[in-house]
Design a protein around this motif. Structure first.
Motif, short mmCIF file in Angstrom:
data_model
loop_
_atom_site.label_atom_id
_atom_site.label_comp_id
_atom_site.label_asym_id
_atom_site.label_seq_id
_atom_site.Cartn_x
_atom_site.Cartn_y
_atom_site.Cartn_z
N PHE A 134 2.07 -9.57 15.61
CA PHE A 134 0.63 -9.69 15.12
C PHE A 134 0.66 -10.91 14.14
O PHE A 134 -0.36 -11.12 13.43
N GLY A 135 1.69 -11.71 14.35
CA GLY A 135 1.75 -12.74 13.35
C GLY A 135 1.85 -12.33 11.94
O GLY A 135 2.31 -11.25 11.66
N ALA A 136 1.40 -13.23 11.08
CA ALA A 136 1.56 -12.94 9.58
C ALA A 136 0.66 -11.62 9.21
O ALA A 136 1.16 -10.84 8.21
N HIS A 137 -0.17 -11.41 10.14
CA HIS A 137 -1.06 -10.18 9.61
C HIS A 137 -0.01 -8.81 9.79
O HIS A 137 -0.36 -7.84 9.01
N GLY A 138 0.87 -8.70 10.63
CA GLY A 138 1.95 -7.89 10.67
C GLY A 138 2.31 -7.48 9.19
O GLY A 138 2.68 -6.60 8.83
N TYR A 139 2.74 -8.39 8.43
CA TYR A 139 3.19 -8.08 6.96
C TYR A 139 2.21 -7.36 6.07
O TYR A 139 2.50 -6.44 5.55
N ALA A 140 0.89 -7.70 6.31
CA ALA A 140 -0.23 -7.08 5.66
C ALA A 140 -0.22 -5.39 6.30
O ALA A 140 -0.29 -4.51 5.42
N LEU A 141 -0.02 -5.26 7.41
CA LEU A 141 -0.13 -4.03 8.06
C LEU A 141 1.22 -3.23 7.95
O LEU A 141 1.06 -1.96 7.45
N ALA A 142 2.23 -4.02 7.46
CA ALA A 142 3.50 -3.26 7.29
C ALA A 142 3.48 -2.59 5.72
O ALA A 142 3.64 -1.47 5.33
N LEU A 143 2.91 -3.40 4.94
CA LEU A 143 2.70 -3.08 3.46
C LEU A 143 1.62 -1.90 3.38
O LEU A 143 1.91 -0.82 2.59
N GLU A 144 0.68 -1.97 4.24
CA GLU A 144 -0.43 -1.09 4.10
C GLU A 144 0.19 0.37 4.50
O GLU A 144 0.08 1.46 3.86
N GLY A 145 0.85 0.47 5.55
CA GLY A 145 1.84 1.61 6.26
C GLY A 145 2.77 2.13 5.18
O GLY A 145 2.98 3.36 4.95
N LEU A 146 3.54 1.21 4.76
CA LEU A 146 4.43 1.64 3.67
C LEU A 146 4.07 2.12 2.27
O LEU A 146 4.38 3.10 1.90
N ALA A 147 3.05 1.54 1.93
CA ALA A 147 2.26 2.00 0.67
C ALA A 147 1.95 3.36 0.74
O ALA A 147 2.04 4.19 -0.11
N LYS A 148 1.25 3.71 1.85
CA LYS A 148 0.91 5.16 2.35
C LYS A 148 2.04 6.03 2.27
O LYS A 148 2.04 7.13 1.52
N MET A 149 3.13 5.62 2.79
CA MET A 149 4.20 6.51 2.89
C MET A 149 5.04 6.71 1.55
O MET A 149 5.32 7.90 1.05
N VAL A 150 5.05 5.56 0.66
CA VAL A 150 5.57 5.91 -0.64
C VAL A 150 4.76 6.62 -1.67
O VAL A 150 5.14 7.14 -2.57
N LYS A 151 3.39 6.60 -1.38
CA LYS A 151 2.44 7.32 -2.09
C LYS A 151 2.34 8.71 -1.81
O LYS A 151 1.67 9.60 -2.68
N ALA A 152 2.69 8.91 -0.59
CA ALA A 152 2.54 10.35 -0.14
C ALA A 152 3.24 11.48 -0.82
O ALA A 152 4.29 11.13 -1.33
#
Ligand code: DHK
Length: 152
Positions: A134-152
């Motif tokens: 995904f290029g640099a966008h992959g970092y944004a996607l990763a943060l989005e997914g991780l934020a969801k995990m840590v807030k769950a």
């Protein structure tokens, strides 16, 4: 009554060797964004998600290991693009395991379209998710997914 304000979860975003050269390094593979652009994207994304980021890069395996160890008990999770160490480093795998943190592995390029030695990752077995291509966008996607995990 005194109410405690919940601390903002902090995510360690780690970048391995040669990622300081983004922008000039083989742009047809890694894109035109510099590491500073990737950091700005991570900070903007994190702000929107209500998390904080500690964004770092090192060309040294031991320094990456030390930063991962230090994240244990302090950070909420780790997004890591370990660069070439992805394919070689048992030390980084061990550090990620002992951190006991949720880990998202990121690569700018689609490593499966590239040389066979890039198809092996020492990090994937301990990663909750893997993003590549995904290029640099992959970092944004990763943060989005991780934020969801840590807030769950
Ligand atoms: C970055 C590197 O530096 C390479 O060594 C990996 C990864 C792929 C990336 O696509 O971001 O093989």
């Amino acid at each position: 009554m005194v109410r405690s304000v919940p601390a903002t979860p902090k995510i360690l975003v780690l970048n391995g060797p040669n990622l300081n050269m983004l922008g000039v390094r083989e742009p047809t593979i890694y894109g035109k964004d510099t590491l500073a652009d990737v950091e700005a994207l991570c900070r903007k994304t994190a702000k929107g998600l209500g998390v904080a980021v500690d964004f770092r890069q090192s060309n040294h395996e031991g320094e990456l290991v030390t930063w991962i160890q230090e994240a244990r008990g302090k950070m909420a999770g780790i997004v890591i693009n370990a660069g070439a160490y992805t394919h070689t480093s048992v030390a980084i795998l061990d550090a990620l395991s002992l951190s006991e943190l949720p880990v998202i592995e990121v690569h700018l390029s689609n490593v499966y379209k590239r040389e066979p030695f890039r198809h092996k990752s020492y990090i994937s077995p301990v990663a909750r998710a893997v993003l590549c291509g995904f290029g640099a966008h992959g970092y944004a996607l990763a943060l989005e997914g991780l934020a969801k995990m840590v807030k769950a």
